[in-house]
Structures are given as C-alpha cells and as structure tokens.
Enzyme design. Structure first.
Site, PDB file in Angstrom:
ATOM      1  N   ASP A 238     -30.812 -45.931 -24.937  1.00  0.00           N
ATOM      2  CA  ASP A 238     -29.833 -45.667 -25.992  1.00  0.00           C
ATOM      3  C   ASP A 238     -30.529 -45.143 -27.249  1.00  0.00           C
ATOM      4  O   ASP A 238     -31.647 -45.580 -27.564  1.00  0.00           O
ATOM      5  CB  ASP A 238     -29.137 -47.005 -26.307  1.00  0.00           C
ATOM      6  CG  ASP A 238     -27.811 -46.834 -26.988  1.00  0.00           C
ATOM      7  OD1 ASP A 238     -27.791 -46.259 -28.091  1.00  0.00           O
ATOM      8  OD2 ASP A 238     -26.791 -47.278 -26.436  1.00  0.00           O
TER       9      ASP A 238
ATOM     10  N   HIS B 225     -20.997 -49.008 -26.166  1.00  0.00           N
ATOM     11  CA  HIS B 225     -22.170 -48.366 -25.550  1.00  0.00           C
ATOM     12  C   HIS B 225     -22.300 -48.809 -24.092  1.00  0.00           C
ATOM     13  O   HIS B 225     -22.621 -48.009 -23.217  1.00  0.00           O
ATOM     14  CB  HIS B 225     -23.442 -48.724 -26.333  1.00  0.00           C
ATOM     15  CG  HIS B 225     -23.487 -48.073 -27.680  1.00  0.00           C
ATOM     16  ND1 HIS B 225     -24.531 -47.303 -28.102  1.00  0.00           N
ATOM     17  CD2 HIS B 225     -22.599 -48.061 -28.705  1.00  0.00           C
ATOM     18  CE1 HIS B 225     -24.289 -46.846 -29.327  1.00  0.00           C
ATOM     19  NE2 HIS B 225     -23.127 -47.310 -29.712  1.00  0.00           N
TER      20      HIS B 225
HETATM   21  O1  LIG Z   1      -9.310 -55.299 -26.659  1.00  0.00           O
HETATM   22  C1  LIG Z   1     -10.123 -54.468 -26.224  1.00  0.00           C
HETATM   23  C2  LIG Z   1     -10.975 -53.700 -27.065  1.00  0.00           C
HETATM   24  C3  LIG Z   1     -11.836 -52.795 -26.483  1.00  0.00           C
HETATM   25  N1  LIG Z   1     -11.886 -52.653 -25.133  1.00  0.00           N
HETATM   26  C4  LIG Z   1     -12.840 -51.685 -24.517  1.00  0.00           C
HETATM   27  O2  LIG Z   1     -14.023 -51.636 -25.300  1.00  0.00           O
HETATM   28  C5  LIG Z   1     -14.467 -50.288 -25.479  1.00  0.00           C
HETATM   29  C6  LIG Z   1     -14.452 -49.973 -26.969  1.00  0.00           C
HETATM   30  O3  LIG Z   1     -15.139 -48.768 -27.205  1.00  0.00           O
HETATM   31  P1  LIG Z   1     -14.741 -47.744 -28.369  1.00  0.00           P
HETATM   32  O4  LIG Z   1     -13.348 -47.358 -28.254  1.00  0.00           O
HETATM   33  O5  LIG Z   1     -15.715 -46.626 -28.331  1.00  0.00           O
HETATM   34  O6  LIG Z   1     -14.838 -48.570 -29.688  1.00  0.00           O
HETATM   35  P2  LIG Z   1     -16.031 -49.446 -30.362  1.00  0.00           P
HETATM   36  O7  LIG Z   1     -16.200 -50.679 -29.626  1.00  0.00           O
HETATM   37  O8  LIG Z   1     -15.649 -49.542 -31.776  1.00  0.00           O
HETATM   38  O9  LIG Z   1     -17.299 -48.469 -30.177  1.00  0.00           O
HETATM   39  C7  LIG Z   1     -18.467 -48.213 -30.935  1.00  0.00           C
HETATM   40  O10 LIG Z   1     -19.205 -47.291 -30.103  1.00  0.00           O
HETATM   41  C8  LIG Z   1     -18.539 -46.034 -29.866  1.00  0.00           C
HETATM   42  C9  LIG Z   1     -19.403 -45.232 -28.888  1.00  0.00           C
HETATM   43  O11 LIG Z   1     -20.661 -45.005 -29.381  1.00  0.00           O
HETATM   44  C10 LIG Z   1     -18.314 -45.298 -31.178  1.00  0.00           C
HETATM   45  O12 LIG Z   1     -17.615 -44.089 -30.947  1.00  0.00           O
HETATM   46  C11 LIG Z   1     -17.492 -46.212 -32.116  1.00  0.00           C
HETATM   47  O13 LIG Z   1     -17.294 -45.575 -33.374  1.00  0.00           O
HETATM   48  C12 LIG Z   1     -18.222 -47.543 -32.305  1.00  0.00           C
HETATM   49  O14 LIG Z   1     -17.462 -48.401 -33.133  1.00  0.00           O
HETATM   50  C13 LIG Z   1     -13.514 -49.407 -24.696  1.00  0.00           C
HETATM   51  O15 LIG Z   1     -14.090 -49.115 -23.445  1.00  0.00           O
HETATM   52  C14 LIG Z   1     -12.262 -50.273 -24.522  1.00  0.00           C
HETATM   53  O16 LIG Z   1     -11.546 -49.994 -23.327  1.00  0.00           O
HETATM   54  C15 LIG Z   1     -11.071 -53.389 -24.304  1.00  0.00           C
HETATM   55  O17 LIG Z   1     -11.105 -53.270 -23.073  1.00  0.00           O
HETATM   56  N2  LIG Z   1     -10.214 -54.290 -24.889  1.00  0.00           N
END
Ligand SMILES: O=c1ccn([C@@H]2O[C@H](COP(=O)(O)OP(=O)(O)O[C@H]3O[C@H](CO)[C@@H](O)[C@H](O)[C@H]3O)[C@@H](O)[C@H]2O)c(=O)[nH]1
Length: 456
Positions: A119, A20
């Site tokens: 949010d 988020h």
């Molecule tokens: O090792 C890592 C892991 C993640 N990221 C960053 O972290 C964010 C992760 O976001 P996302 O891919 O959306 O996954 P989640 O963290 O699982 O996000 C939650 O939030 C999202 C947006 O609401 C939903 O779509 C997902 O289902 C929910 O799990 C991204 O920007 C990635 O680039 C990194 O830089 N490095």
C-alpha cells in the site's frame, strides 16, 4: 482452476483501513481464482472481520497472516484498525505500524513470497521485500483522477490542470492545504516518495479502478508518472452473509419497499459526522418523504446512543419509512437490492465503484481526503448529483431533501439510472480483460523473483 501459477505465492499488505482492505481482498480472490496462492496480512482485529468475507472455496488459496502492533496503552487491540478509531489516534496507529517493521521482516523471512503487493501508506514494506530480492508492486486504492490532481503541480509546475471538471471549492482547497500541512509535519524523514524513480524497482502500479470509469484520467496519470498503470477493476466482493445482528430483518424490510424507492445513506468506515451535519441530514431525509436506510456511527469509546444523537422525535416521526443502523451495515447487499434507488455517499472510492457496479445513482456528499475529487468525477460521468455545502462547509436540510426527492421521484433519477446502467455494463466488459493484463504482468514479476530466489 488454472494451475499454471499454482506455485506462485503473493503476500498482500494493505493499510489497516476497510477502504484499503476491501480492494486488496478483491484482487486476492481474483488471484486465487487464477491459481495464485495468496497471503493477506493485517492486524488480528482486521483479520477477524476479513475472515467473514472469505467464502469457503478460498480456504486454502487465501491464507490470513497476523501482523502484530506494539502494546501501547493508548492503542488497545480493538484500535488496531482505522474502523471506528477516534480520529486523534490515527497518527498513533500509523506510528505503531511503522514500529512493527521488524515483525514484517520476520513475516517476509518466514513466507518467502514470490512477490509483495503493498500500500502507498506503507512504502517501507517495499524496501523490506526488495532487501530479500522479492519484487514489490503497489496497489493503489484511489482513482486516477485524484492522483493526477495530486501529481500535476509536481510534474508540470506552473501549468494549469487540464481537467476543469475536477476543481475544488474554496473551502475544500483550504481543508486540503491544512491536511497536507499536518501530513508534512507528521512525515517520517525516512519515508521516501512512493513514486520516486528507482532503478531497482519495476515501474508498475496496480489501481483499483477501470478504464470504463476514468480512461482519460488513467492516461493522464500515466503521462505524468511514466509508469505502467494497470487497472484491476472495481473493488467489489461477493455479497456474503458476513454481518451479525438484524441483517435479515433489514433486508426483509427493504424487500417490502417498491423498486428504486429507497435511499441508502452511509459515509464509509473512517469518517464521523459533526453534530450539525447529522442534524441537517436527519431533517433533510425527513423532509424528503423518501424511504431510507442510514448508517450512523460514532468513534469507539464514545458511549453515544444513536437515538439520543438524532433530533428529538425523529425516529417516531419517520416510523416505518426509515431504518437507522448503528455502526455498520451490509452495504453490498443493500446496494444490490432492487428497492435501493440511490446512495447518499461520502464518495469513498470503494463506495463509488460499488454503487456504479450495482447500478445505483449516487447523491454525493463528500467529506474530506480524495472524496471531493471523486464526487466531481462521478458528476462529470453523469451518475451522480452533489449536495453542495455552503461557503462555510455546512450542509442544508432543504438541499438534502430536494436532491434525494429528485433521484427517487423525478426524471433526474431516471436519467442517472440509465447512465449508471450503461457504465456498469462497460465495467463488466472491461473487468476480466483488465485483470488478465494485470495477471500477465504479475506472473512475469513472480518468475523473475523465483529465479532470484534460486540464486540466493
Ligand atoms: O456500514 C458499512 C460501511 C462501509 N462498508 C464497506 O467499507 C468500505 C468503505 O470504503 P470507502 O467507501 O472507500 O470509504 P472509507 O472507508 O471512508 O475509505 C477510505 O479509503 C478509500 C480508498 O482509499 C478512500 O477513497 C476514502 O476517502 C477513505 O476514507 C466499502 O467497501 C463498503 O462497502 C460496509 O460494508 N458497511
């Protein structure tokens, strides 16, 4: 810099999850570039992380504001974020945020922003802002396809959902029902429906998406909800050097691989693989013979050594063909690297948009929440192939290996790469126009707020 809006101050308050925060930060930077002054509010542990993602040029226009949670014994400071928190504590975290509402009143009172961007998981923040005559706009971090799927049965009960490509499999429907039941039990009776009709509220929603990826779903969501939906483009940051550890070494290693020869494997910031899935994915990657970088993570507080969690002898057998990263990797630097030819992803919405933006085809392995719908959407778009679980929800190594190979070594990968390139181009074309439309709306709202504030 456009100075027309330089006196307009916006407070942004994302849910405490990286998935988020990331789109909020993207929008914060875009607003700052257009002369807004932005306050980004989160817990100290998240702010420490966010700080590293804000380049020096924003040091004045984006200010970080600490939001403190109560001191609960089961929730130490390092758990004031969803990143790495043990799953059973997420509902405690949600309660702690709600308990801190008085702190949010103080923040609003001190800063007196012209507008709040909030949010869907903190709908009460809007009421706090509105109580000071400050307009509030929701920024959604999910795609319109998902929200259409969610709202269709409410708005058009008894009718069939008109997009069969977005079906859920039997096991996914069961998991979804369980999740909704749990959410209903935990729901605070004071929480109002975030999409409820209210006269006092402007009916504008910002969405971290683009017409380039889901125009028909944005239109359908608009038809269902009858609010103005404004896409603000993909949530992609500049690739900064925000990570500690052996990042340069990892990027150097990637630099020694051929173009499009390597898959990146990562499942976001909130989900932890089961022991069985971890093993099947490891053995699937091994069987594929393809290069990989794999981020493996465990909840905070579990002292698991990555090497011990992997199948015996896995790392020795893989040798220099793969890198396993413990906990967190520089996703954007990896996706933007020419050697990266595929992304095995849980299909969190940010990962999906980042992958498309950087022209990397996706190997979809959705886990929960919105991810199955996101996976169906990108398969429909022609930029992904899905690793399908069996009827019991299990992943199989053979399927992992086949699909990874097909994306890196076969014609399928080339076809997907062509398609993702085309959509990425469209994303870039739409991006500025979409943001300009959003800015126009926000300026109008801020101006209303300014005149309201003057009347106070
Ligand atoms: O090792 C890592 C892991 C993640 N990221 C960053 O972290 C964010 C992760 O976001 P996302 O891919 O959306 O996954 P989640 O963290 O699982 O996000 C939650 O939030 C999202 C947006 O609401 C939903 O779509 C997902 O289902 C929910 O799990 C991204 O920007 C990635 O680039 C990194 O830089 N490095």
């Amino acid at each position: 810099m456009d100075t027309e809006h330089s006196t307009l101050r916006v407070l942004m308050f994302p849910w405490l999850a990286h998935g988020h925060i990331s789109p909020y930060l993207t929008v914060a930077k875009k607003l700052a570039c257009r002369g807004f002054y932005v306050y980004l509010c989160s817990t100290p542990v998240n702010l420490n992380f966010i700080k590293k993602k804000i380049p020096q040029k924003y040091s004045i226009s984006i200010q970080l504001v600490e939001f403190h949670l109560p001191d609960l014994p089961e929730l130490p400071l390092s758990y004031h974020t969803t990143n790495g928190i043990p799953p059973h504590l997420v509902s405690t975290l949600k309660k702690a945020v709600k308990m801190s509402k008085p702190n949010f009143y103080k923040i609003i009172e001190n800063l007196k922003p012209n507008m709040l961007i909030y949010d869907i998981l903190q709908p009460w923040a809007k009421e706090v802002a509105n109580s000071y005559n400050i307009p509030a706009v929701m920024l959604l971090t999910f795609c319109a396809a998902m929200l259409s799927y969610r709202l269709h049965p409410v708005k058009k009960p008894g009718t069939e959902f008109p997009f069969p490509a977005l079906y859920l499999r039997k096991i996914e429907r069961q998991q979804r029902e369980e999740m909704l039941e749990k959410a209903a039990k935990e729901k605070d009776p004071d929480d109002k429906d975030p999409f409820a009709e209210e006269e006092t509220m402007n009916k504008i929603i910002l969405m971290s998406t683009s017409r380039a990826t889901e125009a028909k779903y944005i239109d359908y969501f608009t038809e269902l909800i009858q609010w103005k939906i404004i896409p603000v483009g993909p949530p992609v940051q500049e690739t900064t050097n925000e990570y500690d550890g052996d990042v340069d070494d990892l990027i150097d290693w990637l630099g020694n691989k051929y173009e499009n020869s390597t898959v990146f494997v990562s499942f976001g910031s909130q989900y932890f693989l089961s022991k069985e899935d971890l093993e099947e994915i490891a053995l699937g990657l091994e069987l594929s013979n393809v290069n990989f970088i794999w981020v493996v993570r465990f909840p905070k507080g579990e002292e698991v050594r990555v090497e011990e969690a992997l199948p015996e002898g896995f790392l020795e057998r893989i040798g220099d063909r793969g890198r396993v990263v413990d906990g967190w990797a520089p996703q954007l630097r990896i996706l933007s690297h020419p050697s990266t030819g595929g992304f095995v992803s849980h299909c969190g919405w940010n990962s999906v948009m980042e992958s498309i933006d950087f022209r990397v085809p996706i190997i979809a392995l959705p886990m929960h929440l919105d991810q199955p719908i996101n996976a169906r959407l990108i398969v429909e778009l022609g930029v992904a192939v899905e690793i399908v679980r069996d009827d019991e929800g299990k992943v199989h190594r053979g399927e992992v290996a086949e699909i990874v190979k097909s994306i890196i070594c076969e014609k399928t990968g080339e076809n997907l790469r062509n398609k993702v390139r085309e959509i990425s181009e469209n994303l870039k074309k739409e991006r500025e126009e979409e943001m300009d439309a959003a800015i126009g709306e926000l300026v109008q709202l801020c101006k209303t707020s300014k005149s309201n504030n003057m009347m106070l």
